[in-house]
Scaffold this active site. Sequence first.
Site, mmCIF file in Angstrom:
data_model
loop_
_atom_site.group_PDB
_atom_site.id
_atom_site.type_symbol
_atom_site.label_atom_id
_atom_site.label_comp_id
_atom_site.label_asym_id
_atom_site.label_seq_id
_atom_site.Cartn_x
_atom_site.Cartn_y
_atom_site.Cartn_z
ATOM 1 N N HIS A 97 5.185 -16.529 -13.912
ATOM 2 C CA HIS A 97 4.315 -17.379 -14.712
ATOM 3 C C HIS A 97 4.927 -18.773 -14.711
ATOM 4 O O HIS A 97 6.055 -18.965 -15.139
ATOM 5 C CB HIS A 97 4.183 -16.859 -16.150
ATOM 6 C CG HIS A 97 3.255 -17.697 -16.964
ATOM 7 N ND1 HIS A 97 1.908 -17.471 -16.981
ATOM 8 C CD2 HIS A 97 3.474 -18.767 -17.760
ATOM 9 C CE1 HIS A 97 1.332 -18.362 -17.771
ATOM 10 N NE2 HIS A 97 2.268 -19.170 -18.255
ATOM 11 N N CYS A 98 4.186 -19.745 -14.220
ATOM 12 C CA CYS A 98 4.689 -21.107 -14.094
ATOM 13 C C CYS A 98 4.320 -21.915 -15.339
ATOM 14 O O CYS A 98 3.134 -22.037 -15.663
ATOM 15 C CB CYS A 98 4.102 -21.765 -12.849
ATOM 16 S SG CYS A 98 4.686 -23.431 -12.573
ATOM 17 N N VAL A 99 5.321 -22.443 -16.009
ATOM 18 C CA VAL A 99 5.041 -23.219 -17.215
ATOM 19 C C VAL A 99 4.474 -24.590 -16.875
ATOM 20 O O VAL A 99 3.771 -25.190 -17.693
ATOM 21 C CB VAL A 99 6.312 -23.376 -18.089
ATOM 22 C CG1 VAL A 99 6.752 -22.038 -18.631
ATOM 23 C CG2 VAL A 99 7.430 -24.036 -17.314
ATOM 24 N N SER A 102 0.893 -23.731 -16.102
ATOM 25 C CA SER A 102 0.359 -22.980 -17.235
ATOM 26 C C SER A 102 -0.508 -21.820 -16.769
ATOM 27 O O SER A 102 -1.539 -21.518 -17.367
ATOM 28 C CB SER A 102 -0.425 -23.899 -18.170
ATOM 29 O OG SER A 102 -0.794 -23.211 -19.326
ATOM 30 N N LYS A 103 -0.093 -21.183 -15.693
ATOM 31 C CA LYS A 103 -0.783 -19.986 -15.213
ATOM 32 C C LYS A 103 0.143 -19.194 -14.305
ATOM 33 O O LYS A 103 1.210 -19.672 -13.926
ATOM 34 C CB LYS A 103 -2.094 -20.346 -14.509
ATOM 35 C CG LYS A 103 -1.942 -20.910 -13.138
ATOM 36 C CD LYS A 103 -3.241 -21.342 -12.487
ATOM 37 C CE LYS A 103 -4.329 -20.340 -12.533
ATOM 38 N NZ LYS A 103 -5.543 -20.736 -11.839
#
Length: 142
Positions: A97-99, A102-103
């Site tokens: 999950h990539c901050v 945001s997905k």
Amino acid sequence: MFLYMPMHNLDHESKNYKYSLILLLGQNLMFMLTVLSNQGMISRDPTKHDESYLREIIDKNLKHLTCTKCLIVFPQGSSNVYHCSFCDVCTEGHDHHCVWCSKCIAKGNMFFFSAFLFMTLCCVLGFWFNMISLILYQSPEI
């Protein structure tokens, strides 16, 4: 943005300027495609599955083919399905999950994300190459 500072002294007709601008636009495009593309989210619609597949899951009580949090049935043949607690969705081929995006980064947007990382690395290297070029080849002002 990485390339702007050293590029402001460059001639706008030079190849270096044009390549840097194309790379920067490509980086922004890949980021937008990463954010806007479907990451490989599993559909919540049970009518997409064969009736025999659904019947087999119910009859044999195959709980490993369902997600207890999403209450969905995994597609036939899917082996790498993961429930992301941040997004609250199940994705196929989940990586992380990539901050920043945001997905989730998964099967559907992995190519765009990899291209974005590659172009970001090229932008950073281009920034330092241009900075060193300006420092080494700057004509002394008397």
